[in-house]
Motif scaffolding. Structure first.
Motif, mmCIF file in Angstrom:
data_model
loop_
_atom_site.group_PDB
_atom_site.id
_atom_site.type_symbol
_atom_site.label_atom_id
_atom_site.label_comp_id
_atom_site.label_asym_id
_atom_site.label_seq_id
_atom_site.Cartn_x
_atom_site.Cartn_y
_atom_site.Cartn_z
ATOM 1 N N UNK A 213 0.827 -1.199 0.000
ATOM 2 C CA UNK A 213 0.000 0.000 0.000
ATOM 3 C C UNK A 213 0.866 1.256 0.000
ATOM 4 N N UNK A 215 0.525 5.879 0.397
ATOM 5 C CA UNK A 215 -0.242 6.901 1.116
ATOM 6 C C UNK A 215 -1.570 7.221 0.420
ATOM 7 N N UNK A 217 -3.473 5.028 -1.091
ATOM 8 C CA UNK A 217 -4.404 3.990 -0.627
ATOM 9 C C UNK A 217 -4.864 4.302 0.794
ATOM 10 N N UNK A 218 -3.904 4.736 1.631
ATOM 11 C CA UNK A 218 -4.198 4.943 3.046
ATOM 12 C C UNK A 218 -5.178 6.089 3.258
ATOM 13 N N UNK A 219 -5.120 7.099 2.381
ATOM 14 C CA UNK A 219 -6.030 8.236 2.525
ATOM 15 C C UNK A 219 -7.266 8.068 1.648
ATOM 16 N N UNK A 220 -7.295 7.070 0.791
ATOM 17 C CA UNK A 220 -8.438 6.874 -0.098
ATOM 18 C C UNK A 220 -8.519 7.920 -1.193
ATOM 19 N N UNK A 221 -7.384 8.527 -1.541
ATOM 20 C CA UNK A 221 -7.402 9.618 -2.531
ATOM 21 C C UNK A 221 -6.927 9.167 -3.912
ATOM 22 N N UNK A 222 -6.772 7.866 -4.103
ATOM 23 C CA UNK A 222 -6.144 7.370 -5.325
ATOM 24 C C UNK A 222 -6.918 7.744 -6.591
ATOM 25 N N UNK A 223 -8.248 7.873 -6.450
ATOM 26 C CA UNK A 223 -9.068 8.041 -7.647
ATOM 27 C C UNK A 223 -8.692 9.290 -8.454
ATOM 28 N N UNK A 224 -8.499 10.421 -7.761
ATOM 29 C CA UNK A 224 -8.282 11.678 -8.486
ATOM 30 C C UNK A 224 -6.862 12.213 -8.422
ATOM 31 N N UNK A 225 -6.016 11.570 -7.620
ATOM 32 C CA UNK A 225 -4.697 12.155 -7.406
ATOM 33 C C UNK A 225 -3.602 11.139 -7.660
ATOM 34 N N UNK A 226 -2.477 11.628 -8.203
ATOM 35 C CA UNK A 226 -1.354 10.730 -8.475
ATOM 36 C C UNK A 226 -0.203 10.930 -7.502
ATOM 37 N N UNK A 228 1.207 12.576 -3.740
ATOM 38 C CA UNK A 228 0.835 13.082 -2.419
ATOM 39 C C UNK A 228 2.078 13.118 -1.561
ATOM 40 N N UNK A 316 2.274 4.668 7.070
ATOM 41 C CA UNK A 316 2.149 5.362 5.788
ATOM 42 C C UNK A 316 1.676 6.802 5.991
ATOM 43 N N UNK A 317 0.781 7.010 6.964
ATOM 44 C CA UNK A 317 0.196 8.342 7.155
ATOM 45 C C UNK A 317 1.258 9.383 7.492
ATOM 46 N N UNK B 66 -1.509 17.139 3.982
ATOM 47 C CA UNK B 66 -0.903 16.626 2.740
ATOM 48 C C UNK B 66 -1.047 17.617 1.597
ATOM 49 N N UNK B 67 -0.123 17.529 0.655
ATOM 50 C CA UNK B 67 -0.259 18.188 -0.646
ATOM 51 C C UNK B 67 -0.488 17.105 -1.672
ATOM 52 N N UNK B 79 -6.286 15.628 6.644
ATOM 53 C CA UNK B 79 -6.854 14.304 6.853
ATOM 54 C C UNK B 79 -6.959 14.015 8.358
ATOM 55 N N UNK B 195 -13.834 6.914 -1.795
ATOM 56 C CA UNK B 195 -13.003 5.713 -1.829
ATOM 57 C C UNK B 195 -12.591 5.408 -0.396
#
Lengths: 322, 250
Positions: A213, A215, A217-226, A228, A316-317, B66-67, B79, B195
Motif C-alpha cells: 500500500x 499513502x 491507498x491509506x487516505x483513499x485519494x487514489x481516484x483523483x490524485x497521483x 501526495x 504510511x500516514x 498533505x499536498x 486528513x 473511496x
C-alpha cells in the motif's frame, strides 16, 4: 514494527523449547532416546527451562502483567489467547513425559507414550499459535507473504523451532556421550538447512512483494490524485504509533544482518556439527555447544529482522521516507 | 467477548462523515477531543511533560496535512484520523482478554480499561493507527465517539454529539447513524461516494471520508490591465485615460 526485547527472547527461547519438547517426545515415541534417569532430568529440565523462561519473558512487555490471567479467556477469536491456552495446556503432557523418564515406575509405558505424543502435538499447536499472532495481522504486508498461496510465516516458525530443538537435543546427547548422538548430526543439519532455506525464501518473497500500500491507498485519494506528500507533521513529538510501528535501525543494516544470521546461525553450525561428528569424543560436545550458541544467536538476529523489517500501514500516514 | 457481535445490515451504525473538501486543518477537533476525554472516564488522557523537554501523551484524534497533485491541478488535503469504528474490526478480535469490544446496539468500538493488559496487539491490528497506548496508565486508548456525550441527558440535546463535531468551525465533521439510509449523515455520504481508505483490507469502516471533489481544470485568466498609467494621477492622468478610450493602445 518495534522488536521488543521481551517478544524477541520469548519467541526464540520458547520456540527452541517447544521444538525440543517435540524432538524429545518423538524420540520417546519411537524408542530412539535413552530411557536414562540423568539424561531425562537434564533434557526435560533444559526443555521446560527454555519454555518457561520464554513465557515469563513474554509477560515483561505487558503494562498490566497482574491481569495476564485474563488472556486465557478469548481463545474463540484471538490467536494470542489461543497461544496462552496451548502453552499452558502443553505443560500437562510434558509433565507426564518428564515423569515417565525420571520415575519409570510411576507411569505405565503406554501412558508415557501417550504423554510423548500429546507433547509433540501441544508443542506444534503452541508454535502455530505464536506464528499466527503475526501471520493474521492484515496491516503488516510482510507477515502475510505467501509462496504459491502458502503463508510462509508459520513455516519459518516451525522451521526454527524444530532446528532449535534438534540442536539442543544434539548438544545433550553428545554431552552425555550417548551412542544415539551418532545418528543425530545428519538430521540436525537437515533441520538447520530447512529452517534457513524457508527463511531465505521468506526474504526473497518480501523483497519482491508488489501488492504494497501507499499513502494514496491509506487516505483513499487514489481516484483523483497521483502524487501526495505530507507537508507538516500532525504533532511535534514522536507518538506511540511511530515508536511502535516505525522501526528503522535494523532496516538500515538489513543486508548485513541477514547475511550474518544465515551464515553464522545456519552454515557455521552445520559445519561444526559435521566436524564434531567426524572428530567424536569431547570435540563433538564442544562443537555441539558452539553450534547451539551460534544457532540461537542467529535466530535472535533473524527474529529482530522479522519485526524490524515489517512495515505497518499506519506508518504510511506519516509519509516518513528515509 | 472479543468476538464481533452479530449485526444485521440495517443495525444502528453510529459514526462520522468527514468532508475533506471542507476541512481547513485547524486542529480544533484534536484539541476539543483531548479536552473532553481528559475529563472523561476512567483516567485522564495522559499528558506527560506538556511543557517539558520530551512531551508525551495519548490523543484519540490526529490531523495529517498533505499536498496532492495530478496532471492538471494541486491542492492541500487535511486528513483528520480517529477510530473508524469498523464493522469488521480486527482490533477487537485479536484482543486476548475481552477488553476490546464492539457494541451490538450501535456499533461503537470501545476498550474496557479494567480488563486491558496493555499488550498493544490491538494497535498492531488496526491498519489506520487509531489506537494509542496511554504511557502513564498503561492501557490502550481510542475514540469512544464521545459515548459519554451522545447519550448524556444532562447536556442540551443539540450538544449530544462528539466533541470534535461540536468544535469543527468549518462544518467538516458530521455525526449520525450510517446504518439508517434516511439519516442526514447517510444522505451526505451517498451524495459524494468516497473511496474507502485501505478498502482492500476489508475492515469495512463505519466512518466515511468525503474525498475532495474532482478538481475543475483551470482556464488561464486574462492578464491584468496595467495600473500605472502614463501621466500618473491628477488631471493629466485623466486626460490620458480619456484619450486612451478614444484611441485604444494597440
Amino acid at each position: 514494527m518495534n522488536p521488543a526485547y521481551s517478544v524477541l527472547f520469548f519467541t526464540c527461547l520458547s520456540g527452541a523449547g517447544y521444538g525440543m519438547l517435540a524432538v524429545l517426545g518423538a524420540g520417546v515415541l519411537f524408542d530412539a532416546l535413552p530411557a536414562d534417569f540423568v539424561f531425562g532430568v537434564v533434557s526435560m529440565g533444559t526443555c521446560l527451562g527454555l519454555i518457561t523462561s520464554g513465557l515469563l519473558c513474554s509477560t515483561l512487555h505487558l503494562h498490566h502483567p497482574e491481569r495476564a490471567w485474563r488472556a486465557f479467556s478469548q481463545w474463540r477469536s484471538s490467536w494470542l489467547s489461543r497461544e496462552g491456552v496451548a502453552a499452558v495446556a502443553t505443560f500437562i503432557p510434558a509433565a507426564v513425559l518428564a515423569l515417565g523418564w525420571i520415575f519409570p515406575a510411576a507411569v505405565s509405558a503406554t501412558f508415557w507414550k501417550l504423554g510423548a505424543l500429546a507433547s509433540v502435538l501441544g508443542a506444534f499447536a503452541t508454535v502455530l499459535c505464536t506464528a499466527m499472532i503475526y501471520a493474521s495481522l492484515k496491516p503488516v504486508g510482510q507477515w502475510r507473504i505467501t509462496l504459491a498461496s502458502i503463508p510462509l510465516v508459520p513455516f519459518t516458525y516451525f522451521g526454527f523451532a524444530l532446528a532449535g530443538g534438534m540442536v539442543w537435543a544434539q548438544l545433550l546427547l553428545s554431552a552425555f556421550e550417548k551412542p544415539h548422538a551418532l545418528h543425530m548430526p545428519p538430521l540436525t543439519c537437515a533441520a538447520l538447512a530447512l529452517a534457513w532455506a524457508v527463511k531465505l525464501l521468506y526474504w526473497r518473497q518480501i523483497d519482491a512483494q508488489t501488492n504494497v500500500h501507499d499513502l494514496l491507498d491509506a487516505t483513499g485519494l487514489k481516484e483523483n490524485w497521483q502524487n501526495i506528500r505530507a507537508f507538516d507533521s500532525p504533532h511535534t513529538e514522536q507518538n506511540y504509533l511511530q515508536k511502535e510501528m516505525g522501526y528503522r535501525v535494523a532496516r538500515k543494516h538489513r543486508d548485513f544482518l541477514r547475511r550474518a544470521a544465515w551464515r553464522g546461525g545456519g552454515v557455521l553450525p552445520i559445519v561444526l556439527l559435521l566436524a564434531g561428528a567426524w572428530a567424536g569424543g569431547l570435540a563433538a560436545s564442544v562443537c555441539a555447544l558452539l553450534a547451539a550458541a551460534l544457532f540461537m544467536l542467529g535466530t535472535l538476529i533473524e527474529r529482530w529482522l522479522f519485526f524490524a523489517e515489517a512495515v505497518h500501514t499506519s506508518s504510511l500516514y506519516y509519509d516518513d521516507k528515509k | 467477548m472479543t468476538s464481533l457481535p452479530k449485526r444485521s445490515k440495517n443495525a444502528k451504525k453510529l459514526g462520522l462523515v468527514i468532508d475533506l473538501d471542507t476541512c481547513v486543518g485547524c486542529h480544533a477537533c484534536v484539541v476539543s477531543c483531548k479536552e473532553w476525554n481528559t475529563g472523561g472516564y476512567p483516567a485522564p488522557l495522559s499528558d506527560a511533560q506538556p511543557y517539558g523537554r520530551e512531551p508525551s501523551g495519548a490523543f484519540l484524534n490526529r490531523v495529517h496535512s498533505y499536498e496532492t497533485a495530478n496532471e492538471t491541478s494541486q491542492r492541500t488535503v487535511y486528513f483528520p484520523k480517529s477510530c473508524l469504528h469498523c464493522e469488521n474490526a480486527q482490533c477487537v478480535t485479536v484482543c486476548p482478554t475481552g477488553a476490546s469490544y464492539k457494541r451490538a446496539e450501535d456499533g461503537i468500538v470501545l476498550v474496557d480499561e479494567d480488563l486491558c493488559i496493555g499488550c498493544g496487539l490491538c494497535a498492531w491490528a488496526c491498519p489506520y493507527g487509531a489506537r494509542e497506548m496511554d504511557p502513564v496508565v498503561g492501557v490502550m486508548k481510542k475514540c469512544t465517539l464521545c459515548i459519554d456525550r451522545i447519550y448524556n441527558e444532562n447536556i442540551p440535546p443539540a450538544e449530544r454529539r462528539p466533541a470534535c463535531v461540536n468544535a469543527c468551525p468549518a462544518g467538516a465533521r458530521h455525526f449520525g447513524d450510517l446504518g439508517d439510509p434516511e439519516s442526514s449523515a447517510s444522505k451526505l455520504a451517498a451524495q459524494r461516494p468516497a473511496q474507502e481508505p485501505l478498502g482492500d483490507l476489508d475492515y469495512r469502516p463505519t466512518n466515511k471520508y468525503l474525498a475532495p471533489r474532482k478538481p475543475k481544470s483551470v482556464t488561464s485568466a486574462k492578464p491584468l490591465e496595467p495600473v500605472n498609467r502614463d501621466g500618473g494621477g491628477g488631471f493629466i492622468g485623466w486626460v490620458d485615460a480619456m484619450l486612451s478610450k478614444l484611441n485604444p493602445p494597440a
